[in-house]
Write a protein that holds these residues in place. Structure first.
Motif, PDB file in Angstrom:
ATOM      1  N   TYR A 217     -10.076  -5.834  -4.881  1.00  0.00           N
ATOM      2  CA  TYR A 217      -9.792  -5.688  -3.447  1.00  0.00           C
ATOM      3  C   TYR A 217      -9.973  -7.011  -2.721  1.00  0.00           C
ATOM      4  O   TYR A 217     -10.880  -7.783  -3.023  1.00  0.00           O
ATOM      5  CB  TYR A 217     -10.705  -4.626  -2.823  1.00  0.00           C
TER       6      TYR A 217
ATOM      7  N   THR B  12       0.843  -1.191   0.000  1.00  0.00           N
ATOM      8  CA  THR B  12       0.000   0.000   0.000  1.00  0.00           C
ATOM      9  C   THR B  12       0.879   1.242   0.000  1.00  0.00           C
ATOM     10  O   THR B  12       1.900   1.287   0.696  1.00  0.00           O
ATOM     11  CB  THR B  12      -0.886   0.017   1.262  1.00  0.00           C
TER      12      THR B  12
ATOM     13  N   GLU C 150     -14.288  -4.079  -8.192  1.00  0.00           N
ATOM     14  CA  GLU C 150     -14.628  -4.589  -6.855  1.00  0.00           C
ATOM     15  C   GLU C 150     -13.871  -5.875  -6.537  1.00  0.00           C
ATOM     16  O   GLU C 150     -13.611  -6.183  -5.379  1.00  0.00           O
ATOM     17  CB  GLU C 150     -16.138  -4.819  -6.752  1.00  0.00           C
TER      18      GLU C 150
ATOM     19  N   ASN D  35      -9.426   6.742   4.462  1.00  0.00           N
ATOM     20  CA  ASN D  35      -9.816   5.883   5.589  1.00  0.00           C
ATOM     21  C   ASN D  35      -9.836   6.710   6.866  1.00  0.00           C
ATOM     22  O   ASN D  35      -9.009   7.614   7.044  1.00  0.00           O
ATOM     23  CB  ASN D  35      -8.793   4.753   5.772  1.00  0.00           C
TER      24      ASN D  35
ATOM     25  N   ARG E  53      -6.393  -7.873  -3.684  1.00  0.00           N
ATOM     26  CA  ARG E  53      -6.726  -9.297  -3.666  1.00  0.00           C
ATOM     27  C   ARG E  53      -5.528 -10.101  -4.182  1.00  0.00           C
ATOM     28  O   ARG E  53      -4.916  -9.720  -5.191  1.00  0.00           O
ATOM     29  CB  ARG E  53      -7.956  -9.550  -4.555  1.00  0.00           C
TER      30      ARG E  53
ATOM     31  N   ASP F 294      -7.170  -0.914   6.491  1.00  0.00           N
ATOM     32  CA  ASP F 294      -6.672  -0.785   5.126  1.00  0.00           C
ATOM     33  C   ASP F 294      -7.260  -1.889   4.246  1.00  0.00           C
ATOM     34  O   ASP F 294      -7.256  -3.055   4.626  1.00  0.00           O
ATOM     35  CB  ASP F 294      -5.137  -0.919   5.170  1.00  0.00           C
ATOM     36  N   ARG F 295      -7.784  -1.515   3.088  1.00  0.00           N
ATOM     37  CA  ARG F 295      -8.270  -2.520   2.122  1.00  0.00           C
ATOM     38  C   ARG F 295      -7.108  -2.898   1.214  1.00  0.00           C
ATOM     39  O   ARG F 295      -6.565  -2.065   0.484  1.00  0.00           O
ATOM     40  CB  ARG F 295      -9.421  -1.970   1.289  1.00  0.00           C
TER      41      ARG F 295
ATOM     42  N   ASP G  48      -8.719  -8.660   1.367  1.00  0.00           N
ATOM     43  CA  ASP G  48      -8.987  -8.515   2.796  1.00  0.00           C
ATOM     44  C   ASP G  48      -8.808  -7.064   3.262  1.00  0.00           C
ATOM     45  O   ASP G  48      -8.051  -6.297   2.683  1.00  0.00           O
ATOM     46  CB  ASP G  48      -8.024  -9.395   3.594  1.00  0.00           C
ATOM     47  N   SER G  49      -9.541  -6.756   4.329  1.00  0.00           N
ATOM     48  CA  SER G  49      -9.297  -5.501   5.048  1.00  0.00           C
ATOM     49  C   SER G  49      -8.505  -5.850   6.298  1.00  0.00           C
ATOM     50  O   SER G  49      -8.767  -6.862   6.950  1.00  0.00           O
ATOM     51  CB  SER G  49     -10.621  -4.839   5.441  1.00  0.00           C
ATOM     52  N   LYS G  50      -7.553  -4.996   6.604  1.00  0.00           N
ATOM     53  CA  LYS G  50      -6.652  -5.338   7.699  1.00  0.00           C
ATOM     54  C   LYS G  50      -6.392  -4.110   8.556  1.00  0.00           C
ATOM     55  O   LYS G  50      -6.161  -3.011   8.026  1.00  0.00           O
ATOM     56  CB  LYS G  50      -5.331  -5.862   7.111  1.00  0.00           C
TER      57      LYS G  50
END
Lengths: 315, 330
Positions: free
Chosen positions: B301, B193, B298, B253, B287, B283-284, B303-305
């Motif tokens: 993306y 990221t 869509e 975010n 994938r 954070d998204r 997991d969100s962490k």
């Protein structure tokens, strides 16, 4: 303000008389010499009775002439594959309140893998699992062949580790002061820097591949890649850092310090360098060329004990 | 001629006079002498008090200058004839000069408040702080996020401030070479990221204050503070898994932050700061698998962490206004 006639005549007489003028000039000169007495009085106000005095009087000498024995716990920072908790001790003899000689030693007692290592292990287990979906596909076989030189069955076992450190060091204490917490708790404090050579016991993946008798991709009977063997060596590197001591009483202190141990090592056990002109590509063997320069930072907390326990003060 | 010389001598004497005035210890000595004499006269009641002695024994509780006047009057009285004697206030109205037992007065308990730290070197109350800094990532070994930042605070009290800060990262994120090595060696891709900017509203609390003597020679002051707040952090994934098809847009975010800092004052309005702050946000991530419909954003993306972006902020602080007056004298 008008001068009286008598006073005017007096000044006129003075101006007419050459010798008087010279005399008057001398008077002004001497009179001006008289002024410095006023300036001197000002200087006394500025420097005053503290002229030449030390910045701190009756300073509690927490260090001078005392031994310090401090158990320490250190945690490494910014690790890629494995974190290490080192348990050790620092022994110092403080020649002066501002200079100490000593040694820090620590043993890597706890080693924990990072999330990345866990993911590598999990993915590798799936690659070599005959019941996994990709196992019999071409992609699965290609994946196994590509990683076989770099990732063994037990990935954690091939990771580079810091096993122990012995570091003779000089400690300088340039800053000494006190700290007020909530305006109620007062703690003597000092800030110090240290430096010296460090002898570091390192374990990392042993050499393999071209030019050696060891195959980097040795397989087990079940088709999995054998766990990569490791060897230990002693690295010599500079170490330096800075810290704070908070004196809780006359003979104990709490400390926190930052330390760097810059040297090169192969943290993942991979074949990363050696081929091409700039040697930035894998060369099919694991060697010294695969070591990468790391800063190897750590944070240490300590509990210091000072002997003799009695504390002296400066004048 | 003689007149002129005499006049010049007077002028010279007058020029020397300021030096005598500059030495301010003398009036005190006179006052102390007067006080001493007053005490000695009090302790010897057998001696017959004269009018001037009566004046000195009825010392008032006034200021030091009052005492000086009394001492002066005593010496004048002894030099002048009784007929020229000027009556003091105590003779005219004795009620204005109550008798005070100096010994018992000296033993009187004083309940003056004493502060643990008096006249703090650098007051913060009702001052603005402008704090430009440079930040360094402390905990992200994959992508570091250095960048400039600016904080502005207003201190409501000496220990509590409200403020805001802004970090700018865009174009400065550094993807570590270690990522490529890991991808190549272990055939594993780690979602990465990059950050664009962050902004937050904060509270600052300053519970610690101290001073250091440097090399036993000079003294400087410092304080330690805690900071926390809420704001936004704009970031986006770096396309690692399917860079040919994926291109991410920046998203904001909600980010909480908490940290602690050290401020070293060079003077009363300029300081160096070192702060460690953790910006916490969800954070998204990208994938890690590629779906058949590669153009569906869509599905890019994963997991969100919960992410902790711990950064060190090294900067300077300027306090405004530059100066102030203490409410109480030292």
């Amino acid at each position: 303000m008008a001068l009286s006639p008598r006073l005017s005549l007096f000044f006129l007489d003075i101006l007419k008389c050459r010798s008087c003028t010279v005399f008057g000039g001398l008077c002004v000169l001497f009179g001006s010499f008289g002024f410095p007495s006023q300036v001197q009085a000002q200087e006394v106000q500025v420097t005053g009775p503290l002229a030449g005095a030390p910045a701190v009087r009756a300073l509690r000498l927490h260090r001078k002439g005392r031994f310090e024995i401090a158990p320490t716990v250190s945690a490494t920072l910014l690790d890629e594959y494995q974190r290490t908790i080192l348990v050790g001790a620092r022994i110092n003899y403080n020649l002066f309140d501002w200079l100490a000689v000593g040694v820090w030693g620590a043993y890597g007692a706890i080693k924990t893998t990072t999330d990345l290592s866990d993911k590598i292990q999990k993915l590798n287990d799936e690659r070599f699992n005959p019941s996994s979906a990709d196992y019999r596909t071409g992609a699965g076989e290609t994946g196994r062949r590509l990683v076989s030189a770099n990732v063994g069955k037990d990935f954690k076992s091939q990771l580079g580790t810091i096993d122990w450190v012995i570091a003779p060091q000089l400690t300088g204490v340039p800053f000494r002061g006190k700290l007020s917490i909530f305006q109620k708790i007062f703690v003597d404090t000092d800030a110090y820097i240290f430096a010296g050579p460090a002898f570091i016991g390192v374990t990392e993946r042993s050499s393999c591949g071209l030019g050696t008798s060891i195959d980097c991709s040795t397989r087990n009977a079940d088709g999995t890649v054998a766990t990569k063997p490791t060897v230990s060596r002693v690295a010599i590197a500079p170490t330096f850092g800075l810290g704070l001591s908070f004196y809780t009483n006359a003979w104990t202190s709490l400390g926190v310090e930052y330390r760097a141990l810059p040297f090169s090592r192969n943290t993942g056990g991979f074949d990363s360098y050696g081929a091409s002109q700039d040697e930035r590509f894998p060369d099919g063997r694991v060697s010294e060329k695969d070591r990468e320069f790391k800063f190897n930072q750590m944070i240490t907390i300590s509990l210091g004990f000072y002997f003799p326990t009695k504390l002296d003060s400066s004048e | 001629m003689n007149q002129a010389r005499a006049g010049l001598l007077i002028v010279m004497a007058l020029m020397v006079m300021p030096a005598v005035v500059g030495a301010q210890g003398k009036p005190r000595k006179q006052a102390a002498g007067a006080k001493k004499r007053a005490n000695s006269q009090q302790s010897s009641p057998s001696s017959e008090p004269s009018a001037s002695q009566t004046t000195s024994t009825t010392l008032t509780t006034g200021t030091e200058s009052d005492k000086t006047v009394v001492a002066g009057s005593e010496s004048t009285d002894s030099a002048e004839s009784p007929t020229e004697e000027v009556k003091g206030i105590c003779e005219i109205d004795p009620s204005q000069c109550p008798q005070v037992d100096l010994d018992s007065a000296a033993k009187r308990a004083i309940n003056s408040p004493m502060y643990a730290v008096q006249q703090i070197y650098a007051l913060r109350a009702r001052r603005f702080e402008i704090n430009p800094y440079w930040s360094f990532t402390l905990n992200d070994q994959f992508v570091s996020h250095p960048g400039p930042g600016l904080a502005a605070n207003y201190y409501l009290t000496n220990v509590l401030a409200i403020g805001a800060n802004f970090n700018f990262y865009k174009g400065l994120n550094q993807d570590s070479s270690f990522n490529a090595q890991t991808r190549r060696a272990a055939r594993i891709a780690v979602p990465l990221t990059e950050y664009d900017w962050s902004a937050a509203l904060n509270f600052t609390y300053v519970p610690m204050y101290g001073k250091f003597a440097g090399f036993q020679d000079f003294i400087f002051h410092y304080d330690g503070y805690l900071v926390g707040g809420i704001g936004g952090l704009a970031n986006k994934p770096i396309a690692v898994i399917d860079p040919d098809n994926r291109s991410f847009d920046s998203k904001i975010n909600v980010a909480f932050n908490a940290g602690l800092g050290l401020r070293i004052f060079f003077n009363r309005w300029f300081a160096a700061t070192l702060e460690v702050r953790d910006y916490i946000f969800i954070d998204r991530l990208e994938r890690t698998t590629i779906e058949p419909d590669q153009q569906n954003k869509e599905l890019w993306y994963g997991d969100s962490k919960l992410t902790n972006n711990v950064q060190a902020q090294l900067g300077v602080s300027v306090f405004l206004p530059f100066s102030w007056e203490y409410r109480l004298p030292k």
